[in-house]
Design a protein around this motif. Sequence first.
Motif, mmCIF file in Angstrom:
data_model
loop_
_atom_site.group_PDB
_atom_site.id
_atom_site.type_symbol
_atom_site.label_atom_id
_atom_site.label_comp_id
_atom_site.label_asym_id
_atom_site.label_seq_id
_atom_site.Cartn_x
_atom_site.Cartn_y
_atom_site.Cartn_z
ATOM 1 N N TYR A 91 -20.392 31.333 -2.738
ATOM 2 C CA TYR A 91 -19.953 30.408 -1.689
ATOM 3 C C TYR A 91 -21.052 29.423 -1.334
ATOM 4 N N PHE A 92 -20.754 28.159 -1.578
ATOM 5 C CA PHE A 92 -21.680 27.083 -1.228
ATOM 6 C C PHE A 92 -21.238 26.449 0.087
ATOM 7 N N PRO A 93 -22.187 25.791 0.787
ATOM 8 C CA PRO A 93 -21.855 25.228 2.087
ATOM 9 C C PRO A 93 -20.757 24.159 2.071
ATOM 10 N N LEU A 94 -20.112 24.062 3.208
ATOM 11 C CA LEU A 94 -19.088 23.045 3.479
ATOM 12 C C LEU A 94 -19.692 21.653 3.535
ATOM 13 N N PHE A 95 -20.975 21.588 3.897
ATOM 14 C CA PHE A 95 -21.610 20.298 4.177
ATOM 15 C C PHE A 95 -22.477 19.803 3.021
ATOM 16 N N VAL A 96 -22.496 18.492 2.864
ATOM 17 C CA VAL A 96 -23.312 17.842 1.832
ATOM 18 C C VAL A 96 -24.135 16.752 2.488
ATOM 19 N N SER A 97 -25.385 16.665 2.108
ATOM 20 C CA SER A 97 -26.188 15.569 2.654
ATOM 21 C C SER A 97 -25.891 14.308 1.840
ATOM 22 N N VAL A 100 -27.474 13.532 -1.762
ATOM 23 C CA VAL A 100 -26.964 14.299 -2.886
ATOM 24 C C VAL A 100 -25.561 13.832 -3.265
ATOM 25 N N ILE A 130 -23.602 13.910 8.068
ATOM 26 C CA ILE A 130 -23.444 14.917 7.023
ATOM 27 C C ILE A 130 -21.997 14.916 6.564
ATOM 28 N N ILE A 132 -18.504 16.272 4.653
ATOM 29 C CA ILE A 132 -17.770 17.511 4.369
ATOM 30 C C ILE A 132 -17.308 17.437 2.914
ATOM 31 N N ARG A 133 -17.511 18.522 2.171
ATOM 32 C CA ARG A 133 -17.230 18.493 0.721
ATOM 33 C C ARG A 133 -15.788 18.052 0.430
ATOM 34 N N VAL A 139 -22.641 19.344 -4.397
ATOM 35 C CA VAL A 139 -23.179 20.419 -3.557
ATOM 36 C C VAL A 139 -23.928 21.431 -4.433
ATOM 37 N N TYR A 143 -28.675 22.991 -7.508
ATOM 38 C CA TYR A 143 -29.134 24.378 -7.618
ATOM 39 C C TYR A 143 -28.952 24.901 -9.037
#
Lengths: 511, 511
Positions: A91-97, A100, A130, A132-133, A139, A143
């Motif tokens: 599970y990756f975060p809902l938010f993206v900077s 990126v 920020i 939302i994906r 996202v 990584y």
Amino acid sequence: MAGTEDKKKSSAKQSGGKKKEVKKETGLGLSNRKADNFGEWYSEVVVNGEMIEYYDISGCYILRPWAMSIWEVMQEFFDAEIKKMKVKNCYFPLFVSPGVLQKEKDHVEGFAPEVAWVTKSGETDLEIPIAIRPTSETVMYPYYSKWIRGHRDLPLKLNQWCNVVRWEFSNPTPFIRSREFLWQEGHTAFATKEEADAEVLEILELYRRIYEEYLAIPIIKGKKSELEKFAGGLYTTSVEAFIPNTGRGIQGATSHCLGQNFAKMFEINFENEKGEKAMAWQNSWAYSTRTIGVMVMVHGDDKGLVLPPKVASVQVIVIPVPYKDADTQGIFDACSATVNSLLEAGIRADSDVRDNYSPGWKYSHWEMKGVPLRIEIGPKDLANKQVRAVRRDNSAKQDIPSADLVEKVKDLLHNIQQNLFNEAKQKRDACVQVIHTWDEFVEALNQRKMILAPWCDEEEVEVDVKARTKGEMGAAKTLCSPFDQPELPEGTKCFASGKPARKWTYWGRSY
Amino acid sequence: MAGTEDKKKSSAKQSGGKKKEVKKETGLGLSNRKADNFGEWYSEVVVNGEMIEYYDISGCYILRPWAMSIWEVMQEFFDAEIKKMKVKNCYFPLFVSPGVLQKEKDHVEGFAPEVAWVTKSGETDLEIPIAIRPTSETVMYPYYSKWIRGHRDLPLKLNQWCNVVRWEFSNPTPFIRSREFLWQEGHTAFATKEEADAEVLEILELYRRIYEEYLAIPIIKGKKSELEKFAGGLYTTSVEAFIPNTGRGIQGATSHCLGQNFAKMFEINFENEKGEKAMAWQNSWAYSTRTIGVMVMVHGDDKGLVLPPKVASVQVIVIPVPYKDADTQGIFDACSATVNSLLEAGIRADSDVRDNYSPGWKYSHWEMKGVPLRIEIGPKDLANKQVRAVRRDNSAKQDIPSADLVEKVKDLLHNIQQNLFNEAKQKRDACVQVIHTWDEFVEALNQRKMILAPWCDEEEVEVDVKARTKGEMGAAKTLCSPFDQPELPEGTKCFASGKPARKWTYWGRSY
């Protein structure tokens, strides 16, 4: 239909003065017909079938248990299948900077207008907004770059079950086009293009199975055009369904080969077996709650939802039909016994023994909810040691000796599943039109067909076709070039450009 | 420890020049000790154990497969249990409109400072900002009002598995305090308070089982103080864990009775059996990915994670230990055979047959990841038809005849699970301090105890205690009043106010 009339009468008679209130509360009966007002019919059937509740934010919908249970059945199947392929959940975060998100240019252009931005927490403005994906390529891939160093780190196969947000403004429609939706998104990385190519198709086959084996919906597997492919990817494959009533194609699920484009942007490199620096090959693939909407559109009828047995949370509803002097207790006992026998055999059965609704009202209620098979037990059935089974798909009635219950019900459910697929395929096939010229194309489009045409496969020609067919109904576009290509004789010309045709491609209006 | 030394030597010898690179890539070995730098140790162990990757947005974390698989095991248990209770899954939107969010005053005050707001889509400002759910009471209850009309619509029992967002600024910590986290939230409505009360405890018992039976963590069941209860609810029950190293309590999961407060605000009324208008009684209950963090904190050690067998996605790791002249192929075959036997018996086993890592390196690697049991197979084991089993929890070694493999491994896993719980309970119990006076309280607090004290149960006294204990380490507060109350002799005084004590209550610093 006589059956419907009977039900109405029975309902009116038995619930007496409460009828009006009952009708209001449960939304019995549809006021729109599928053939006449498809859009209104659809909105009504998803609400009255208790799948969806409209929400006070436009484009967002509540998935009620009746819809969620269908999602869960598909999830269980798909999750087990990808685990066999060694895909792991994460599970990756809902938010993206923003930095990126904007890293891959084509990709961000494809999604930017629909991205929702968080700019405040409490009363405080965030230093930077920020996102939302809308999807998680950007996202995740920074990584992947970190985790993938050597060839032994490949393949890397991750999947997540999550929500994504695309703040679209055109035609929000429950399941089909909503601002937030649930999906799975798989993101994999390989050392070679061959492995990536193979996985794209392996996943696409799972999507075919979801549609054809679970939802009983025929689809066409194929490749998207350059114009319609995933923004930033190398090529996109999809399963395409078709809604005969509106004459629109609908993209059912997509399995993308991203090539090395994201790998380049996000520096996903590894040392290969020869000790050389190499770049990963990536795929991403997803299916969403849209599947449920396609199912409703394809199978639903003027009595409500029609659920394929494999995804129905209630496959059989048992309804007691007591009659004045009859052995009421005996009937209720027979209903429990029937439900128990079915449950023990692994069939999802339930009974509706509420005493404040008439049998007729219950028939309509469970028809609205699309339960595949209804079993009625009345005095005569009790006396004859039988039950009456009524199919939701074709209203066929059949008396089943209680002794054969489980076996016969299994057969019936299997048969209903198969029949729904066959019926849907017949209707879909009847909409497919093979054409060769522009005039034939325009005529077929007006007749709401799914058009199979020889095409030169040039992007500007597709752009041109879109421009020339623009109108109230929406422009025509390519749906996919089917993997299963009919013969294309030497010298065949593109229907639109007159240039040499390179492939058969499906065209049409779409969702 | 000799064992550790051996491993290091072996690793250094066999991986030679590559050692440094290998160490960098997988983060072998922890540079912080649990007893010395707990916070740094925790951050290091969740990363090096491959549970978490830090994300480029503060307070957001990536849940890697090693963590997600633990979440999935708990989810499977809990989901099946609540389905037995006739709770149904659903999915409500991520977004809340401000009007609805602010409807319940106490509730919104509790959450407002942490709410993230979406104000833009693409380049366009939204007409009104839209909140992201910090929890879903206000999202759901307007629809409960719509769906609940008569007593037959009750109980209504819904649950959703989803993400929520609380934009907190204090001490983000993976799993324990993150801006986005995964949880389930159950929301139920009943006709009577008795039914609601009963369900609160039924759910709390499931939470106890998650902690004690799955995560091997002892908890205390109890009731929260008025100050600490859920904003807008009637009363809150919780399971409370304790982290001996930091001397802090941690709320493990909560089951709230909301009373009729939300029902009043959202007009959740129904016609009862007598035909009178009545108001629903509501509960809400949740546990989150925090559970995983508590598990890491309680069981982890200086070698890395320690996973209880019931939640470990790999329960047994099989490692070949080849030796120069030995029958290498025979050893590898024995490893496969061992894994297959275990898998067939339903034990989650895997082997690590990578040829570029030494056995010693692998030992450390799988210890870091916390796999409960390691099986080593070398030439001597092969000759003796045995395997060597090494427990992660206490490093105990044991030779197991291959013929008894499955039975012995099952016993060992069972034993490890039990031992982890017993050890944790012993440590936790050693931290519990019963006190009667303020001086004793302060001393126990300085000793990082979990303090059981007689209390007058007055809100202003708790406020006062918080004020008087404020400091760098954080103030003391109530954790819970345990259901299991020791005797409270007549005349016992509150440790803080000197007023008559009304109950025993746990106090301490907390997360």
